[in-house]
Motif scaffolding. Sequence first.
Motif, PDB file in Angstrom:
ATOM      1  N   PRO A   4      81.787  83.122  88.922  1.00 60.79           N
ATOM      2  CA  PRO A   4      81.502  84.113  89.965  1.00 60.79           C
ATOM      3  C   PRO A   4      80.328  83.728  90.865  1.00 60.79           C
ATOM      4  CG  PRO A   4      82.020  85.231  87.912  1.00 60.79           C
ATOM      5  CD  PRO A   4      81.958  83.755  87.594  1.00 60.79           C
ATOM      6  N   ALA A  46      83.913  88.169  90.313  1.00 65.61           N
ATOM      7  CA  ALA A  46      83.614  87.329  91.479  1.00 65.61           C
ATOM      8  C   ALA A  46      83.930  88.068  92.771  1.00 65.61           C
ATOM      9  CB  ALA A  46      84.416  86.028  91.399  1.00 65.61           C
ATOM     10  N   LYS A  83      81.496  80.985  93.234  1.00 65.29           N
ATOM     11  CA  LYS A  83      82.366  81.558  94.267  1.00 65.29           C
ATOM     12  C   LYS A  83      81.539  82.246  95.358  1.00 65.29           C
ATOM     13  CE  LYS A  83      87.065  82.176  92.736  1.00 65.29           C
ATOM     14  NZ  LYS A  83      88.243  83.029  92.872  1.00 65.29           N
ATOM     15  N   GLU A 134      87.607  86.847  87.576  1.00 67.44           N
ATOM     16  CA  GLU A 134      88.034  86.914  88.971  1.00 67.44           C
ATOM     17  C   GLU A 134      87.609  88.239  89.597  1.00 67.44           C
ATOM     18  OE1 GLU A 134      90.870  84.434  91.438  1.00 67.44           O
ATOM     19  OE2 GLU A 134      89.069  84.247  90.261  1.00 67.44           O
TER      20      GLU A 134
END
Length: 507
Positions: free
Chosen positions: A28, A61, A31, A58
């Motif tokens: 995260p 993030a 990203k 995900e």
Amino acid sequence: MSVAQRYIEIMDTTLRDGEQTSGVSFSPTEKLTIAQLLLTEVKVDRIEIASARVSDGEFAAVKAITKWAKANGFLNKVEVLTFVDGDVSVQWMLKAGAKVMNLLTKGSLNHLTHQLKKKPEQHFAEVGAVIALARKKGLECNVYLEDWSNGMRHSKEYVFQYLDFLQQQPVKRVMLPDTLGVLIPSEVAAFIGEIVQRYPDIHFDFHAHNDYDLGTANVLEGIKAGARGIHLTVNGMGERAGNAPLASAIAVLNDFIPEVKTAVTEKSLYGVSKLVETFSGFRIPVNKPVVGENVFTQTAGIHADGDKKNKLYFSDLMPERFGRQREYALGKTSGKANIENNLLQIGVKLSEPDLKKVTQRIIELGDRKEVVTQADLPYIISDVLSSNAVEDRVMVENYVLTHSKNLKPSVTLRISIEGEVFEEHSQGDGQYDAFMNALKKVYKKKKQELPALTDYTVHIPPGGKSDALCETIITWSLNNRHFKTRGLDSDQTVSAIKATQKMLNLI
């Protein structure tokens, strides 16, 4: 009279499609860092950052990126891939704080029939229901036509039937992916040209894959045919052979289609390329256009000679555009011009006979497959000419390297700097890291900054001999200048220390 340029949207999908590269998974924090760089420095128009419903990581993030994007006015530039799944993806988007969904739907009759086992009318009705729900919840919708390229080849009537439906829907963009990377440039030109002419009011994006190494060429044709946006990834990352690469596509658009413009900052492309390389572990090939290590390096002596005389081997693809500089390699194909260029950069001038001797030695080293860096030149000159060209003002006099199970590696270092002797002890994540930590303690006392280590390459000859010479080449950065130093020893850590001593004397 000048004609107004047509604006092309650049959507970067490194964090979604690019992360589908085998073996790649961004954290995260990584990203968020990449997203910030793409939007604030590279200045792409949009970023696709994730697929909905994939994992808790995900989700974390996406939440971190949307929180930052909302605070900085970028939320409408952040997009998430979603699915035709009733309200599931929509609810996921709302919880994650995202506002733009890229709905994945079927762009070929083959996919619709054999994967979903549905009729077109049923699929369209389900797509329409998701779009209506998303709009009701305040989300913006774009629609992907998955396998669109094969749809145009084998079921064009279905594609047109679907586009007839979509032009009545409240969607902002329709996105045309060459999902399997099967199109050739002439097909891209024909298919997109036909669609743009038939649906002039729809904003079409083109999404190229690179399975035949035609991604950049297909992007060029897609834009010429009337696409208003393109999808790209940093370093061409993506599933299988990857996607059309960001740096190459931007250079091509800027140089070969003067009637279009983008907002992308060319000078930031190399920096984001190196950052993504570091985070992904996905190494950039040295001959990768624009961002590869060797692409602005002249190796042949005749080329270096031509550059000196009238820039005979220069093109519009100049390294300075991308925050880089031209280099002249040193090796067995080096001529005097290569070596002269390198000597000038370090402030050394040799007579013609001495230059010939140094050139011959570099060619001999190249024949033995040894890498010669610019930092090696003073040592080669000193050796060949039996001179005192090199004065080691910094000497690593002694060190003790320790490595034990379940204990951090440590180093005790004794170093002489212009006659002044220092001793320091430090630990690190490895022996060389411990050495550098001890070195930093010394230079902190000297109130002197050390260069940043930006790359570390080890060459070990094949064959399995434990006593074979190991070559370590380290790239350093100081005050926006990059340089390399080389060390040679049968021990990898010692060869790195020798390369580091050369750096200390250079600075």
